[in-house]
Scaffold this active site. Structure first.
Site, PDB file in Angstrom:
ATOM      1  N   VAL A  52      58.612  12.982  23.456  1.00 13.48           N
ATOM      2  CA  VAL A  52      57.919  12.824  22.185  1.00 13.48           C
ATOM      3  C   VAL A  52      56.446  13.178  22.328  1.00 13.48           C
ATOM      4  O   VAL A  52      55.872  13.830  21.468  1.00 13.48           O
ATOM      5  CB  VAL A  52      58.085  11.387  21.642  1.00 13.48           C
ATOM      6  CG1 VAL A  52      57.278  11.190  20.376  1.00 13.48           C
ATOM      7  CG2 VAL A  52      59.553  11.099  21.381  1.00 13.48           C
ATOM      8  N   CYS A  53      55.837  12.771  23.412  1.00 14.35           N
ATOM      9  CA  CYS A  53      54.398  12.962  23.602  1.00 14.35           C
ATOM     10  C   CYS A  53      53.924  14.407  23.442  1.00 14.35           C
ATOM     11  O   CYS A  53      52.854  14.636  22.880  1.00 14.35           O
ATOM     12  CB  CYS A  53      53.964  12.424  24.956  1.00 14.35           C
ATOM     13  SG  CYS A  53      54.240  10.653  25.125  1.00 14.35           S
TER      14      CYS A  53
END
Length: 133
Positions: A52-53
């Protein structure tokens, strides 16, 4: 000292990827005071090489020029090392990397800054997501 709305942000000095052109250049110290007189988007993310980052990191990088026009700098931070940051910065976007990111990443390996900003998960030693302006 913990971060509080309306109070000065906790100061910090951390090793970073700033101005690094190779692994031997890593670790240039970066401080909150380096940004005095400018806006700073200072954000924490959990770990390098997560799924996600990179979307958040790439999105901020993609809007870098717009933020610069507003006299705003960006600084990302996690509890990973500068060496891990460097490896992720070299990994192509198609491979879930963040190659081409236009701002530095700071390494809070001691976890002191994440703790001061109230984003450290003490059980795992990993920073939670947090964004500070």
């Amino acid at each position: 000292m913990f971060v509080q709305v309306g109070k000065p942000a906790p100061s910090f000095t951390l090793p970073s990827t700033k101005d690094a052109t190779g692994p031997k250049d890593l670790g240039k110290k970066i401080s909150l005071s380096d940004y005095r007189g400018k806006w700073l988007v200072f954000f924490f993310y959990p770990l390098d090489f997560t799924f996600v980052c990179p979307t958040e990191i790439r999105a901020l990088s993609d809007h870098y020029d717009q933020l610069k026009e507003l006299d705003t700098e960006i600084l990302g931070c996690s509890t990973d090392s500068v060496h891990s940051h460097w490896a992720w910065l070299k990994l192509p976007r198609e491979q879930n990397g963040i190659a081409g990111t236009r701002y530095p990443l700071a390494a809070d390996f001691t976890k002191e800054v994440a703790r001061a900003y109230g984003v450290l998960d003490e059980a795992t030693g990993v920073a939670q997501r947090g964004l500070f302006i």
